[in-house]
Design a protein around this motif. Structure first.
Motif, PDB file in Angstrom:
ATOM      1  N   MET A   1      52.662  25.811  22.058  1.00  0.00           N
ATOM      2  CA  MET A   1      51.321  26.038  21.544  1.00  0.00           C
ATOM      3  C   MET A   1      50.460  26.664  22.638  1.00  0.00           C
ATOM      4  SD  MET A   1      48.888  23.284  19.762  1.00  0.00           S
ATOM      5  CE  MET A   1      47.251  23.136  20.362  1.00  0.00           C
ATOM      6  N   PHE A   2      49.727  27.675  22.276  1.00  0.00           N
ATOM      7  CA  PHE A   2      48.866  28.374  23.223  1.00  0.00           C
ATOM      8  C   PHE A   2      47.437  27.856  23.110  1.00  0.00           C
ATOM      9  CE2 PHE A   2      52.456  31.065  23.212  1.00  0.00           C
ATOM     10  CZ  PHE A   2      52.444  31.720  24.423  1.00  0.00           C
ATOM     11  N   THR A   3      46.827  27.623  24.272  1.00  0.00           N
ATOM     12  CA  THR A   3      45.446  27.168  24.329  1.00  0.00           C
ATOM     13  C   THR A   3      44.732  27.885  25.472  1.00  0.00           C
ATOM     14  OG1 THR A   3      46.046  25.326  25.778  1.00  0.00           O
ATOM     15  CG2 THR A   3      45.945  24.858  23.400  1.00  0.00           C
ATOM     16  N   LEU A   4      43.416  27.751  25.487  1.00  0.00           N
ATOM     17  CA  LEU A   4      42.593  28.301  26.561  1.00  0.00           C
ATOM     18  C   LEU A   4      41.948  27.156  27.322  1.00  0.00           C
ATOM     19  CD1 LEU A   4      40.785  31.201  24.652  1.00  0.00           C
ATOM     20  CD2 LEU A   4      42.842  31.329  26.071  1.00  0.00           C
ATOM     21  N   GLU A   5      41.853  27.315  28.634  1.00  0.00           N
ATOM     22  CA  GLU A   5      41.202  26.332  29.498  1.00  0.00           C
ATOM     23  C   GLU A   5      40.303  27.083  30.472  1.00  0.00           C
ATOM     24  OE1 GLU A   5      42.775  23.892  33.277  1.00  0.00           O
ATOM     25  OE2 GLU A   5      43.719  23.262  31.393  1.00  0.00           O
ATOM     26  N   ARG A   6      39.045  26.687  30.534  1.00  0.00           N
ATOM     27  CA  ARG A   6      38.101  27.379  31.405  1.00  0.00           C
ATOM     28  C   ARG A   6      38.568  27.327  32.864  1.00  0.00           C
ATOM     29  NH1 ARG A   6      33.481  29.761  30.395  1.00  0.00           N
ATOM     30  NH2 ARG A   6      33.174  28.813  28.372  1.00  0.00           N
ATOM     31  N   VAL A   7      38.422  28.462  33.544  1.00  0.00           N
ATOM     32  CA  VAL A   7      38.795  28.584  34.952  1.00  0.00           C
ATOM     33  C   VAL A   7      37.791  27.807  35.803  1.00  0.00           C
ATOM     34  CG1 VAL A   7      38.872  30.246  36.858  1.00  0.00           C
ATOM     35  CG2 VAL A   7      39.963  30.790  34.691  1.00  0.00           C
ATOM     36  N   THR A   8      38.303  27.069  36.790  1.00  0.00           N
ATOM     37  CA  THR A   8      37.440  26.372  37.740  1.00  0.00           C
ATOM     38  C   THR A   8      37.926  26.646  39.158  1.00  0.00           C
ATOM     39  OG1 THR A   8      38.744  24.332  37.847  1.00  0.00           O
ATOM     40  CG2 THR A   8      37.080  24.477  36.082  1.00  0.00           C
ATOM     41  N   GLU A   9      37.064  26.405  40.123  1.00  0.00           N
ATOM     42  CA  GLU A   9      37.429  26.640  41.525  1.00  0.00           C
ATOM     43  C   GLU A   9      38.574  25.760  41.982  1.00  0.00           C
ATOM     44  OE1 GLU A   9      34.685  27.725  44.609  1.00  0.00           O
ATOM     45  OE2 GLU A   9      33.034  27.638  43.168  1.00  0.00           O
ATOM     46  N   ASP A  10      38.790  24.637  41.308  1.00  0.00           N
ATOM     47  CA  ASP A  10      39.909  23.767  41.662  1.00  0.00           C
ATOM     48  C   ASP A  10      41.259  24.443  41.428  1.00  0.00           C
ATOM     49  OD1 ASP A  10      38.097  21.760  42.263  1.00  0.00           O
ATOM     50  OD2 ASP A  10      38.262  20.812  40.295  1.00  0.00           O
ATOM     51  N   ASN A  11      41.268  25.502  40.629  1.00  0.00           N
ATOM     52  CA  ASN A  11      42.512  26.166  40.252  1.00  0.00           C
ATOM     53  C   ASN A  11      42.699  27.520  40.926  1.00  0.00           C
ATOM     54  OD1 ASN A  11      41.465  24.687  37.475  1.00  0.00           O
ATOM     55  ND2 ASN A  11      43.596  24.292  37.987  1.00  0.00           N
ATOM     56  N   LEU A  12      42.096  27.734  42.082  1.00  0.00           N
ATOM     57  CA  LEU A  12      42.222  29.021  42.767  1.00  0.00           C
ATOM     58  C   LEU A  12      43.683  29.371  43.040  1.00  0.00           C
ATOM     59  CD1 LEU A  12      40.930  31.498  44.100  1.00  0.00           C
ATOM     60  CD2 LEU A  12      40.820  30.167  46.222  1.00  0.00           C
ATOM     61  N   ASP A  13      44.500  28.404  43.401  1.00  0.00           N
ATOM     62  CA  ASP A  13      45.911  28.685  43.684  1.00  0.00           C
ATOM     63  C   ASP A  13      46.644  29.190  42.451  1.00  0.00           C
ATOM     64  OD1 ASP A  13      45.680  28.036  46.360  1.00  0.00           O
ATOM     65  OD2 ASP A  13      46.334  25.960  46.083  1.00  0.00           O
ATOM     66  N   VAL A  14      46.285  28.700  41.280  1.00  0.00           N
ATOM     67  CA  VAL A  14      46.916  29.158  40.037  1.00  0.00           C
ATOM     68  C   VAL A  14      46.508  30.610  39.761  1.00  0.00           C
ATOM     69  CG1 VAL A  14      47.145  28.760  37.552  1.00  0.00           C
ATOM     70  CG2 VAL A  14      46.959  26.807  39.114  1.00  0.00           C
ATOM     71  N   ILE A  15      45.228  30.902  39.939  1.00  0.00           N
ATOM     72  CA  ILE A  15      44.752  32.279  39.758  1.00  0.00           C
ATOM     73  C   ILE A  15      45.490  33.205  40.708  1.00  0.00           C
ATOM     74  CG2 ILE A  15      42.770  33.817  40.043  1.00  0.00           C
ATOM     75  CD1 ILE A  15      41.023  31.406  39.185  1.00  0.00           C
ATOM     76  N   LYS A  16      45.581  32.804  41.967  1.00  0.00           N
ATOM     77  CA  LYS A  16      46.249  33.636  42.970  1.00  0.00           C
ATOM     78  C   LYS A  16      47.710  33.876  42.584  1.00  0.00           C
ATOM     79  CE  LYS A  16      45.837  32.219  47.179  1.00  0.00           C
ATOM     80  NZ  LYS A  16      45.930  31.772  48.577  1.00  0.00           N
ATOM     81  N   GLU A  17      48.394  32.856  42.132  1.00  0.00           N
ATOM     82  CA  GLU A  17      49.790  33.001  41.739  1.00  0.00           C
ATOM     83  C   GLU A  17      49.942  33.989  40.582  1.00  0.00           C
ATOM     84  OE1 GLU A  17      53.386  30.387  39.810  1.00  0.00           O
ATOM     85  OE2 GLU A  17      51.882  29.331  40.997  1.00  0.00           O
ATOM     86  N   ILE A  18      49.074  33.891  39.579  1.00  0.00           N
ATOM     87  CA  ILE A  18      49.140  34.809  38.439  1.00  0.00           C
ATOM     88  C   ILE A  18      48.863  36.234  38.891  1.00  0.00           C
ATOM     89  CG2 ILE A  18      48.060  35.440  36.239  1.00  0.00           C
ATOM     90  CD1 ILE A  18      47.618  32.360  35.819  1.00  0.00           C
ATOM     91  N   PHE A  19      47.804  36.420  39.669  1.00  0.00           N
ATOM     92  CA  PHE A  19      47.462  37.762  40.157  1.00  0.00           C
ATOM     93  C   PHE A  19      48.572  38.356  41.005  1.00  0.00           C
ATOM     94  CE2 PHE A  19      43.363  38.275  38.496  1.00  0.00           C
ATOM     95  CZ  PHE A  19      42.892  39.517  38.875  1.00  0.00           C
ATOM     96  N   HIS A  20      49.082  37.592  41.941  1.00  0.00           N
ATOM     97  CA  HIS A  20      50.085  38.112  42.868  1.00  0.00           C
ATOM     98  C   HIS A  20      51.437  38.343  42.204  1.00  0.00           C
ATOM     99  CE1 HIS A  20      47.751  36.686  46.683  1.00  0.00           C
ATOM    100  NE2 HIS A  20      47.061  37.513  45.924  1.00  0.00           N
ATOM    101  N   SER A  21      51.641  37.793  41.006  1.00  0.00           N
ATOM    102  CA  SER A  21      52.892  38.025  40.276  1.00  0.00           C
ATOM    103  C   SER A  21      52.868  39.353  39.512  1.00  0.00           C
ATOM    104  CB  SER A  21      53.147  36.871  39.295  1.00  0.00           C
ATOM    105  OG  SER A  21      52.297  36.964  38.162  1.00  0.00           O
TER     106      SER A  21
END
Length: 156
Positions: free
Chosen positions: A1-21
């Motif tokens: 199931m696909f959902t959306l979750e608001r981005v927070t500063e606590d998740n910077l490492d996840v953002i970086k991983e997605i971008f760098h991939s």
């Protein structure tokens, strides 16, 4: 199931991983270098107030990012600034499933049109969006002289 979750500063490492991939995105959007933590913070945590930025999740796994803005300058439609799927999940339908989640969300809000700008040279992205029913509108130049193709889709 696909959902959306608001981005927070606590998740910077996840953002970086997605971008760098996504090396192709970094090649165009960041002139070949990987985004620094500061660049990612500026992009995702200090946005324009009208922008909404979310993680795309498949069950409990972060698989992508969504950045959009309602009331675009062109015609009032929703402007998709970014729909990025982690490189490990590309080619398995995650992008398509995420898109339909988003499209249904916008339809429920009464949005009648979506638009997206794609770098002229990004043929893979053009095929993806055209496959979802987006049609080419026009070419424009960015402030640094790069060619961008605008596409739109009516949700009626």
């Amino acid at each position: 199931m696909f959902t959306l979750e608001r981005v927070t500063e606590d998740n910077l490492d996840v953002i970086k991983e997605i971008f760098h991939s996504n090396p192709a995105y970094n090649e165009w959007g960041n002139k070949g270098s990987l985004c620094t933590d500061e660049e990612l913070r500026n992009r995702f945590f200090y946005p324009i107030p009208e922008r909404d930025i979310y993680f795309i999740k498949a069950d409990d796994t972060y698989v992508g990012l969504l950045d959009y803005m309602e009331g675009s300058k062109r015609d009032g439609d929703v402007r998709l600034n970014l729909l990025m799927i982690h490189g490990d999940y590309q080619g398995y339908g995650y992008g398509t499933n995420a898109y339909f989640l988003i499209e249904n969300m916008f339809k429920e809000k009464g949005i009648i049109g979506l638009e997206i700008a794609i770098p002229k040279q990004n043929k893979k992205a053009k095929r993806f969006w055209e496959g979802l029913g987006f049609v080419w509108l026009e070419e424009q130049q960015t402030s640094n002289g790069e060619a961008i193709d605008y596409f739109e889709k009516q949700l009626l």
